[in-house]
Design a protein around this motif. Structure first.
Motif, PDB file in Angstrom:
ATOM      1  N   PRO A   5      54.723  48.729   1.624  1.00  0.00           N
ATOM      2  CA  PRO A   5      55.617  47.566   1.722  1.00  0.00           C
ATOM      3  C   PRO A   5      55.300  46.672   2.918  1.00  0.00           C
ATOM      4  CG  PRO A   5      56.878  49.541   1.224  1.00  0.00           C
ATOM      5  CD  PRO A   5      55.486  49.995   1.566  1.00  0.00           C
ATOM      6  N   PHE A   6      54.933  47.292   4.051  1.00  0.00           N
ATOM      7  CA  PHE A   6      54.584  46.491   5.225  1.00  0.00           C
ATOM      8  C   PHE A   6      53.356  45.637   4.950  1.00  0.00           C
ATOM      9  CE2 PHE A   6      51.983  46.073   9.087  1.00  0.00           C
ATOM     10  CZ  PHE A   6      52.853  45.323   9.874  1.00  0.00           C
ATOM     11  N   ARG A   7      52.339  46.222   4.292  1.00  0.00           N
ATOM     12  CA  ARG A   7      51.130  45.461   3.982  1.00  0.00           C
ATOM     13  C   ARG A   7      51.421  44.342   2.987  1.00  0.00           C
ATOM     14  NH1 ARG A   7      46.545  49.351   2.061  1.00  0.00           N
ATOM     15  NH2 ARG A   7      45.465  47.335   1.875  1.00  0.00           N
ATOM     16  N   VAL A   8      52.313  44.607   2.029  1.00  0.00           N
ATOM     17  CA  VAL A   8      52.687  43.558   1.076  1.00  0.00           C
ATOM     18  C   VAL A   8      53.350  42.395   1.800  1.00  0.00           C
ATOM     19  CG1 VAL A   8      54.230  43.004  -0.842  1.00  0.00           C
ATOM     20  CG2 VAL A   8      52.873  45.107  -0.906  1.00  0.00           C
ATOM     21  N   ALA A   9      54.317  42.706   2.665  1.00  0.00           N
ATOM     22  CA  ALA A   9      55.009  41.655   3.414  1.00  0.00           C
ATOM     23  C   ALA A   9      54.044  40.899   4.323  1.00  0.00           C
ATOM     24  CB  ALA A   9      56.148  42.269   4.227  1.00  0.00           C
ATOM     25  N   LEU A  10      53.164  41.644   4.991  1.00  0.00           N
ATOM     26  CA  LEU A  10      52.209  41.000   5.894  1.00  0.00           C
ATOM     27  C   LEU A  10      51.235  40.113   5.124  1.00  0.00           C
ATOM     28  CD1 LEU A  10      51.196  40.787   8.806  1.00  0.00           C
ATOM     29  CD2 LEU A  10      49.696  42.748   8.355  1.00  0.00           C
ATOM     30  N   ALA A 133      41.508  23.930   1.407  1.00  0.00           N
ATOM     31  CA  ALA A 133      41.141  24.774   2.540  1.00  0.00           C
ATOM     32  C   ALA A 133      42.349  25.548   3.068  1.00  0.00           C
ATOM     33  CB  ALA A 133      40.528  23.924   3.650  1.00  0.00           C
ATOM     34  N   THR A 134      43.486  24.873   3.160  1.00  0.00           N
ATOM     35  CA  THR A 134      44.682  25.530   3.693  1.00  0.00           C
ATOM     36  C   THR A 134      45.190  26.618   2.757  1.00  0.00           C
ATOM     37  OG1 THR A 134      45.305  23.445   4.779  1.00  0.00           O
ATOM     38  CG2 THR A 134      47.005  25.138   4.575  1.00  0.00           C
ATOM     39  N   ALA A 135      45.348  26.283   1.469  1.00  0.00           N
ATOM     40  CA  ALA A 135      45.817  27.277   0.506  1.00  0.00           C
ATOM     41  C   ALA A 135      44.806  28.402   0.352  1.00  0.00           C
ATOM     42  CB  ALA A 135      46.088  26.611  -0.841  1.00  0.00           C
ATOM     43  N   GLY A 136      43.520  28.056   0.364  1.00  0.00           N
ATOM     44  CA  GLY A 136      42.483  29.079   0.236  1.00  0.00           C
ATOM     45  C   GLY A 136      42.469  30.037   1.413  1.00  0.00           C
ATOM     46  N   ALA A 137      42.713  29.508   2.619  1.00  0.00           N
ATOM     47  CA  ALA A 137      42.750  30.381   3.800  1.00  0.00           C
ATOM     48  C   ALA A 137      43.913  31.363   3.719  1.00  0.00           C
ATOM     49  CB  ALA A 137      42.875  29.525   5.064  1.00  0.00           C
ATOM     50  N   ALA A 138      45.083  30.872   3.312  1.00  0.00           N
ATOM     51  CA  ALA A 138      46.242  31.766   3.174  1.00  0.00           C
ATOM     52  C   ALA A 138      45.998  32.809   2.092  1.00  0.00           C
ATOM     53  CB  ALA A 138      47.492  30.955   2.852  1.00  0.00           C
ATOM     54  N   GLY A 139      45.420  32.386   0.976  1.00  0.00           N
ATOM     55  CA  GLY A 139      45.133  33.322  -0.098  1.00  0.00           C
ATOM     56  C   GLY A 139      44.115  34.371   0.302  1.00  0.00           C
ATOM     57  N   ALA A 140      43.102  33.963   1.076  1.00  0.00           N
ATOM     58  CA  ALA A 140      42.080  34.909   1.522  1.00  0.00           C
ATOM     59  C   ALA A 140      42.670  35.954   2.465  1.00  0.00           C
ATOM     60  CB  ALA A 140      40.943  34.150   2.213  1.00  0.00           C
ATOM     61  N   VAL A 141      43.554  35.530   3.354  1.00  0.00           N
ATOM     62  CA  VAL A 141      44.220  36.487   4.257  1.00  0.00           C
ATOM     63  C   VAL A 141      45.019  37.509   3.444  1.00  0.00           C
ATOM     64  CG1 VAL A 141      46.023  36.720   6.002  1.00  0.00           C
ATOM     65  CG2 VAL A 141      44.311  34.915   6.226  1.00  0.00           C
ATOM     66  N   ALA A 142      45.764  37.014   2.444  1.00  0.00           N
ATOM     67  CA  ALA A 142      46.569  37.917   1.623  1.00  0.00           C
ATOM     68  C   ALA A 142      45.682  38.879   0.841  1.00  0.00           C
ATOM     69  CB  ALA A 142      47.443  37.105   0.670  1.00  0.00           C
ATOM     70  N   TRP A 143      44.605  38.381   0.279  1.00  0.00           N
ATOM     71  CA  TRP A 143      43.690  39.224  -0.502  1.00  0.00           C
ATOM     72  C   TRP A 143      43.107  40.341   0.364  1.00  0.00           C
ATOM     73  CZ3 TRP A 143      41.803  38.125  -5.665  1.00  0.00           C
ATOM     74  CH2 TRP A 143      40.830  39.015  -6.106  1.00  0.00           C
ATOM     75  N   PHE A 144      42.792  40.007   1.608  1.00  0.00           N
ATOM     76  CA  PHE A 144      42.177  40.990   2.508  1.00  0.00           C
ATOM     77  C   PHE A 144      43.182  42.064   2.932  1.00  0.00           C
ATOM     78  CE2 PHE A 144      41.116  42.387   6.850  1.00  0.00           C
ATOM     79  CZ  PHE A 144      39.846  42.916   6.616  1.00  0.00           C
ATOM     80  N   ILE A 145      44.422  41.674   3.171  1.00  0.00           N
ATOM     81  CA  ILE A 145      45.424  42.602   3.695  1.00  0.00           C
ATOM     82  C   ILE A 145      46.117  43.392   2.583  1.00  0.00           C
ATOM     83  CG2 ILE A 145      47.604  42.761   4.967  1.00  0.00           C
ATOM     84  CD1 ILE A 145      46.753  40.292   6.527  1.00  0.00           C
ATOM     85  N   ALA A 146      46.350  42.760   1.445  1.00  0.00           N
ATOM     86  CA  ALA A 146      47.232  43.335   0.422  1.00  0.00           C
ATOM     87  C   ALA A 146      46.676  44.613  -0.181  1.00  0.00           C
ATOM     88  CB  ALA A 146      47.474  42.314  -0.685  1.00  0.00           C
ATOM     89  N   PRO A 147      47.569  45.571  -0.483  1.00  0.00           N
ATOM     90  CA  PRO A 147      47.167  46.746  -1.257  1.00  0.00           C
ATOM     91  C   PRO A 147      47.152  46.398  -2.737  1.00  0.00           C
ATOM     92  CG  PRO A 147      49.482  46.893  -0.748  1.00  0.00           C
ATOM     93  CD  PRO A 147      48.993  45.612  -0.106  1.00  0.00           C
ATOM     94  N   ASP A 148      46.462  47.182  -3.522  1.00  0.00           N
ATOM     95  CA  ASP A 148      46.477  47.014  -4.977  1.00  0.00           C
ATOM     96  C   ASP A 148      47.144  48.258  -5.551  1.00  0.00           C
ATOM     97  OD1 ASP A 148      45.628  45.310  -7.228  1.00  0.00           O
ATOM     98  OD2 ASP A 148      44.516  47.088  -7.841  1.00  0.00           O
ATOM     99  N   VAL A 149      48.401  48.133  -5.919  1.00  0.00           N
ATOM    100  CA  VAL A 149      49.194  49.280  -6.364  1.00  0.00           C
ATOM    101  C   VAL A 149      49.463  49.151  -7.858  1.00  0.00           C
ATOM    102  CG1 VAL A 149      51.318  50.588  -6.039  1.00  0.00           C
ATOM    103  CG2 VAL A 149      50.271  49.393  -4.096  1.00  0.00           C
ATOM    104  N   PRO A 150      48.943  50.069  -8.672  1.00  0.00           N
ATOM    105  CA  PRO A 150      49.205  50.002 -10.115  1.00  0.00           C
ATOM    106  C   PRO A 150      50.646  50.370 -10.414  1.00  0.00           C
ATOM    107  CG  PRO A 150      48.009  52.004  -9.597  1.00  0.00           C
ATOM    108  CD  PRO A 150      48.075  51.202  -8.320  1.00  0.00           C
ATOM    109  N   PRO A 151      51.125  50.009 -11.598  1.00  0.00           N
ATOM    110  CA  PRO A 151      52.488  50.424 -11.973  1.00  0.00           C
ATOM    111  C   PRO A 151      52.606  51.944 -11.970  1.00  0.00           C
ATOM    112  CG  PRO A 151      51.631  48.772 -13.492  1.00  0.00           C
ATOM    113  CD  PRO A 151      50.492  49.189 -12.629  1.00  0.00           C
TER     114      PRO A 151
END
Length: 331
Positions: A5-10, A133-151
Motif C-alpha cells: 500500500p505504501f508503494r501504491v500511494a507513493l 513531458a510533464t505527464a510522462g515524467a509523473a507516469g515514469a515515476v509511478a511505473w518505476f515505484i509501483a508494485p504489480d499485484v495480481p487479483p
C-alpha cells in the motif's frame, strides 16, 4: 505485503507532488520575469487570446493536481484492499493524469516568461511538448515505484473444474479453431461520424466546410473503422492469438502454458471501458468490437484476457481440452 500500500500511494502521489513542488519553485524563482497575468488559452491562429492571474492559476492548478492524485490513490488502495490487485500501467496513467494541471501551469509560465504582457506570449506549439513531458515524467515515476499485484486467487470449485467446457478432444487428437466477430455498424459509424459532425458544425456556423476539408476526418474515421470493427481469434496447440481490426493490430498471443482455464461471459457495450482494446483496474484486457458473448481466458496471474467472438463456448471448450493435454504431457 505491508509495503505494497505504501508503494501504491507513493507511486501515484510521488510524481504529481514532486512536479508541483518544482512548478512552485519555478514560480517563485521567476517572479520578477513573469507578468501578473499569464496566457492560458491560444486561438486558432496560435496567438494567446485569454489570460489568468498567475497567483490564482498557481493556486488552482496545484490544488487540482493534489486532489486528483489523492483521489486516484484512494481508488487504487480500495481496489487493492478488495483483492482486485493493482496494475502498474494504470497507476502510471493515473499519476500522469494527476500531473496535467501542473503541466498547464508550466506551459503558461514558460510561454509568458520574459514577456511584457500575456499578449506577447509564445505560441501554442509549446503546450504539447510541455504537457507530454510533464505527464510522462509523473507516469515514469509511478511505473518505476509501483508494485504489480495480481487479483487475489479465489477458491477453486472442484465440481466446476470437472464440468468445465469441453469439445471432447481426445488425448491424441489435434485441432485448430479460427473465429471472431465483426461489427459492421460500428465500422460505418466510425467512417461517417466525424465528417458529418464537421459538416453540421460548418452549416450551423454559416461557413460550410469545403469538401476537401472532410478528407482528414474521413481518413481518421476509416482508420478507426479498420482498427475496431472486428476481432479475430486463432487457437492451436501452442497458443491463443487475438487480433483487433482488419490489420490485426493491436494483437496478443497467450501461450497455453499461461492459461489455467477458459470460459464464456457476456459483455456490455460500455463494460470494461467501452469498445476497442481496454484494460480495467485489475489488469484484465478486453478485445471488444461489440457487446455480447465473449471468450474469457484466465491466466496463471489470475488476470483475464477477454475477446468478443461468435460461439465462444466452442473456443473455450477447445482451449480447456488443449490445456489439459499440455498438462498431461508435462505431468
Amino acid at each position: 505485503m505491508r509495503s505494497v500500500p505504501f508503494r501504491v500511494a507513493l507511486a501515484v502521489l510521488g510524481g504529481p507532488v514532486l512536479l508541483s513542488g518544482a512548478a512552485l519553485a519555478l514560480r517563485n524563482a521567476w517572479s520578477d520575469r513573469l507578468p501578473a497575468e499569464v496566457a492560458t488559452h491560444w486561438g486558432p491562429s496560435g496567438a494567446p487570446d485569454r489570460a489568468t492571474d498567475l497567483d490564482v492559476l498557481t493556486t488552482w492548478t496545484l490544488l487540482a493536481a493534489l486532489v486528483l492524485a489523492v483521489a486516484f490513490t484512494i481508488a487504487a488502495l480500495v481496489l487493492l484492499r478488495r483483492g482486485r490487485g493493482v496494475h502498474r500501467p494504470l497507476l502510471g496513467l493515473a499519476s500522469g493524469l494527476a500531473a496535467l494541471p501542473v503541466a498547464a501551469l508550466a506551459t503558461s509560465m514558460l510561454a509568458t516568461l520574459d514577456a511584457a504582457s500575456w499578449r506577447e506570449a509564445s505560441g501554442a506549439a509549446l503546450a504539447i511538448p510541455v504537457i507530454l513531458a510533464t505527464a510522462g515524467a509523473a507516469g515514469a515515476v509511478a511505473w518505476f515505484i509501483a508494485p504489480d499485484v495480481p487479483p487475489e486467487q479465489r477458491p477453486v470449485d472442484a465440481t466446476a473444474v470437472a464440468g468445465a467446457q469441453s469439445v471432447g478432444l481426445s488425448e491424441h487428437e489435434r485441432a485448430t479453431w479460427v473465429g471472431g466477430s465483426t461489427n459492421a455498424g460500428l465500422a460505418v459509424l466510425c467512417v461517417v461520424a466525424l465528417p458529418v459532425v464537421v459538416a453540421v458544425v460548418g452549416a450551423l456556423s454559416g461557413s460550410p466546410a469545403p469538401w476537401s476539408s472532410l478528407l482528414v476526418p474521413l481518413g481518421i474515421g476509416l482508420l478507426a473503422a479498420l482498427g475496431v470493427g472486428s476481432v479475430r481469434v486463432t487457437i492451436d496447440a501452442d497458443a491463443v492469438s487475438i487480433r483487433m481490426g482488419v490489420l490485426g493490430y493491436p494483437r496478443r498471443t497467450v501461450p497455453l502454458d499461461d492459461i489455467t482455464s477458459a470460459g464464456t461471459t457476456t459483455l456490455g457495450v460500455l463494460g470494461n471501458g467501452g469498445l476497442g482494446v481496454r484494460t480495467n483496474a485489475s489488469g484484465d484486457v478486453a478485445f471488444k468490437c461489440r457487446g455480447g458473448d465473449a471468450l474469457v481466458l484466465t491466466l496463471r496471474s489470475n488476470r483475464r484476457v477477454l475477446a468478443t467472438v461468435d460461439r465462444p463456448d466452442q473456443a473455450a471448450g477447445l482451449v480447456n481440452d488443449l490445456v489439459r493435454q499440455a498438462r498431461n504431457r508435462a505431468g
